[in-house]
Design a protein around this motif. Structure first.
Motif, PDB file in Angstrom:
ATOM      1  N   THR A 134      41.832  59.976  -3.166  1.00 36.87           N
ATOM      2  CA  THR A 134      40.815  59.099  -3.744  1.00 36.87           C
ATOM      3  C   THR A 134      39.460  59.320  -3.078  1.00 36.87           C
ATOM      4  N   LEU A 135      39.465  59.299  -1.738  1.00 43.66           N
ATOM      5  CA  LEU A 135      38.196  59.392  -1.020  1.00 43.66           C
ATOM      6  C   LEU A 135      37.589  60.788  -1.145  1.00 43.66           C
ATOM      7  N   TYR A 158      37.980  62.929  -3.475  1.00 44.82           N
ATOM      8  CA  TYR A 158      37.488  63.097  -4.829  1.00 44.82           C
ATOM      9  C   TYR A 158      36.109  62.469  -4.990  1.00 44.82           C
ATOM     10  N   ARG A 159      35.972  61.248  -4.476  1.00 39.06           N
ATOM     11  CA  ARG A 159      34.673  60.570  -4.579  1.00 39.06           C
ATOM     12  C   ARG A 159      33.610  61.322  -3.777  1.00 39.06           C
ATOM     13  N   PHE A 164      31.844  64.399  -5.244  1.00 41.42           N
ATOM     14  CA  PHE A 164      30.728  64.146  -6.136  1.00 41.42           C
ATOM     15  C   PHE A 164      29.492  63.678  -5.391  1.00 41.42           C
ATOM     16  N   LEU A 209      43.788  51.026   1.172  1.00 37.77           N
ATOM     17  CA  LEU A 209      43.024  50.887  -0.045  1.00 37.77           C
ATOM     18  C   LEU A 209      43.996  50.362  -1.084  1.00 37.77           C
ATOM     19  N   PHE A 215      33.560  53.380  -3.344  1.00 38.02           N
ATOM     20  CA  PHE A 215      34.426  54.375  -2.711  1.00 38.02           C
ATOM     21  C   PHE A 215      35.353  55.011  -3.710  1.00 38.02           C
ATOM     22  N   SER A 216      35.497  54.378  -4.858  1.00 36.48           N
ATOM     23  CA  SER A 216      36.461  54.896  -5.815  1.00 36.48           C
ATOM     24  C   SER A 216      35.750  55.429  -7.038  1.00 36.48           C
ATOM     25  N   ALA A 217      36.386  56.380  -7.695  1.00 39.18           N
ATOM     26  CA  ALA A 217      35.783  56.916  -8.904  1.00 39.18           C
ATOM     27  C   ALA A 217      35.972  55.962 -10.064  1.00 39.18           C
ATOM     28  N   PHE A 227      38.945  45.937  -5.347  1.00 40.74           N
ATOM     29  CA  PHE A 227      39.259  46.230  -3.944  1.00 40.74           C
ATOM     30  C   PHE A 227      39.182  44.990  -3.055  1.00 40.74           C
ATOM     31  N   ASN A 238      42.136  42.756  -1.113  1.00 42.00           N
ATOM     32  CA  ASN A 238      42.127  42.618   0.339  1.00 42.00           C
ATOM     33  C   ASN A 238      42.238  41.167   0.784  1.00 42.00           C
ATOM     34  N   THR A 265      32.562  56.487 -11.505  1.00 48.75           N
ATOM     35  CA  THR A 265      31.336  55.996 -10.880  1.00 48.75           C
ATOM     36  C   THR A 265      30.289  57.093 -10.700  1.00 48.75           C
ATOM     37  N   HIS A 266      30.729  58.381 -10.613  1.00 49.17           N
ATOM     38  CA  HIS A 266      29.713  59.409 -10.403  1.00 49.17           C
ATOM     39  C   HIS A 266      28.939  59.755 -11.663  1.00 49.17           C
TER      40      HIS A 266
END
Ligand SMILES: Nc1ncnc2c1ncn2[C@@H]1O[C@H](COP(=O)(O)OP(=O)(O)OP(=O)(O)O)[C@@H](O)[C@H]1O
Ligand SMILES: [Mg+2]
Lengths: 259, 291
Positions: free
Chosen positions: A157-158, A160-161, A164, A224, B96-98, B106, B110, B139-140
């Protein structure tokens, strides 16, 4: 990279349950690797091309370009397999003779290399199918359901982010440099490039710190957590996948002379 | 008497590279208020906010939450972070996530909420911040303003008591900035304490009900906007300018168009009302008298 990702989110199969696409990918790639007859590998390549171009609606030009990428690597690797070097002359189709050694192409070597080429191509097509139709986040989802260790998935996950973010940062720095003539000739070009790489390291370090801070500020305490949307499996699709793959299995057993 | 929800006493903070970012800063924040923190670039606003959330620990001084000193132990930090949320200045540092949904959910996860509640809450905040349509975009591929809204949603979904916005409207188009302000207004009505850092004096003047001016890591001015923004030398000192409402008001007084006794208008609407009411009645007469 960006375009692959674009299609992963915007294709006609985007709404299909990721598990179904993963199933199709996994079974087909297994067949392609386990029963490597020319027939199977060719059919798999065509099947995946059809799935990507017609079912998912990815433009065929783009897909062809993608296939050419590993094609180049494959060609080199395959050439190495095709050529065999021996001391004693064999039934070469074509050979050169240097000193004590013969280097040439045998019938069997050629067969092997063609087979290897097609097999790799088939496997690569399967991978492309998955990455062009299924967003990374959903693949991670499927892997999580399959009990892949969380550490691996969080890293995925990280990373991959960050890919970009880094791409974006590189693009920005590069634009900033070239707008101030940073790449006007080879010498300045190399100079600018070295600074780009340096600032990439610094920036990504700073950014990962900042991201950690922001995770912590939202009560991050080591995992996460993950929330996925419930998706419906579609019986028709599964039936289709099973049918297609069984047909493929039977045909390749038949073609391979095992039945 | 209203209570202080966050207090900072004489805090000092030095970054590892030796930059002294906070320098004996004292600040008390009342519950339920709308607070603007202003200061030039590098004044220490973002650094201060990281202290309110327990991410940075002051080298000297103390932070209090609801009258109790923050202990930098895991348990009390989590408690603090449940109650104080920060929307970071740069959304890229926060996402932090796509996947938009992943990122918004998130925080709630938590907090230990179960999946259904977390999903419902995330959905709700995504509606409020108008990002449901982005939910299937990575997100990108989002624009800056869209990322900003996702990062706001990620904090709102945790439903903290105090929400800190580090420059919420910078780089947003006017319509989006307006939308965010409306959202803040709604949050304020729900009784949340809002803290915002900004360089936009006009916004701070009409939005906030209490203002802090920061310079070189200390508070150099505080009070209601009407008190703080009528001191041009103080503002200048902090690298700020006078809000246009006050400037126009002052100009109107100087040219004898309105009487000095009128209270300083709070925003554009009050100023326009003042002009409308005076121009037909008293001032018309007053201006005529002067000739
Ligand atoms: N990670 C860091 N390491 C070293 N110094 C830092 C770091 N972050 C900030 N600083 C320094 O601390 C000081 C205060 O920075 P801060 O980010 O708090 O300012 P700010 O008021 O938020 O400014 P801006 O309006 O530009 O956002 C600045 O002098 C800055 O250079
Ligand atoms: Mg800042």
């Amino acid at each position: 990279m960006l375009l692959i990702d674009h299609y992963a989110y915007n294709n006609k199969l985007a709404g299909v349950h990721p598990g179904e696409k993963f199933l199709f990918f996994a079974v087909t790639v297994a067949l392609c690797l386990a029963l490597p007859t020319t027939f199977t590998t060719l059919v798999v390549t065509l099947l995946m091309a059809g799935a990507v171009v017609f079912a998912a609606g990815v433009p065929w030009r783009f897909y062809l370009k993608l296939l050419l990428l590993p094609g180049a690597f494959l060609a080199v690797g395959v050439a190495a397999v095709a050529v065999s070097v021996t001391r004693a002359p064999q039934d070469f189709i074509w050979a050169i003779h240097t000193g004590q050694y013969f280097a040439g192409i045998t019938r069997q070597g050629l067969d092997n290399s063609v087979n290897l080429f097609l097999r790799s191509l088939g496997a690569v097509s399967c991978l492309y199918f998955l990455s062009l139709t299924t967003p990374m986040t959903e693949i991670a989802d499927v892997l999580r359901k399959m009990r892949m260790p969380t550490l691996v998935i969080e890293l995925m996950t990280l990373i991959y982010r960050f890919i970009f973010i880094l791409l974006e940062v590189t693009r920005q720095i590069y634009t900033a440099q070239s707008s101030r003539l940073g790449y006007k000739n080879t010498r300045t070009g190399f100079n600018s490039l070295s600074r780009l790489i340096l600032s990439m390291f610094i920036k990504s370090y700073r950014q990962s710190q900042a991201m950690y801070d922001s995770l912590v500020s939202r009560c991050y305490s080591g995992d996460l957590h993950h929330l996925s949307e419930p998706r419906q499996w579609c019986a028709r699709n599964i039936l289709l996948i099973v049918t297609v793959d069984s047909a493929l299995l039977l045909c390749s057993l038949y073609a391979g002379g095992l039945v | 008497m209203s209570q202080y929800i966050i207090e900072a006493y004489e805090i000092e903070y030095t970054y590892p590279d030796g930059t002294k970012a906070l320098n004996g800063l004292t600040m008390q924040i009342e519950e339920g208020r709308k607070i603007a923190v202003l200061g030039a670039n590098g004044a220490g606003k973002s650094t201060l906010f990281l202290h309110f959330n327990g991410i940075l620990r002051p080298g000297r001084g103390q932070i209090l939450f609801r009258g109790r000193a923050v202990h930098y132990r895991q348990h009390s930090l989590l408690e603090l972070r449940k109650n104080v949320g920060i929307v970071f200045q740069d959304p890229d540092n926060q996402l932090f996530s796509a996947s938009v949904l992943q990122d918004v959910a998130f925080g709630p996860l938590n907090l230990g909420l179960d999946r259904d509640t977390a999903l419902a809450r995330s959905r709700q905040t995504m509606r409020e911040t108008e990002i449901e349509t982005l939910q299937n975009k990575p997100t990108h591929f989002l624009s800056y303003g869209q990322k900003k809204r996702v990062s706001i949603a990620g904090v709102l979904a945790m439903e903290p008591q105090v929400i800190i916005f580090d420059e919420p409207t910078a780089c947003l188009d006017p319509r989006m900035a307006q939308k965010i302000l409306e959202l803040l207004e709604r949050l304020s009505k729900q009784g949340k304490t809002l803290i915002m850092s900004t360089h936009d004096v006009d916004l701070a003047y009409s939005w906030a009900d209490y203002v802090f001016l920061i310079k070189n890591g200390t508070v150099v001015g505080k009070g209601s906007p009407q008190q703080v923004f009528i001191r041009p030398e103080l503002l200048h000192n902090c690298g700020l300018t006078t809000p246009w409402v006050i400037e126009v008001h002052r100009e109107l007084i100087n040219s004898n168009l309105i009487v000095d006794s009128a209270p300083v208008p709070k925003d554009r609407k009050e100023l326009f009302n003042l002009i409308r009411n005076t121009s037909i009645g008293t001032t018309g007469y007053k201006a005529a008298q002067n000739y």
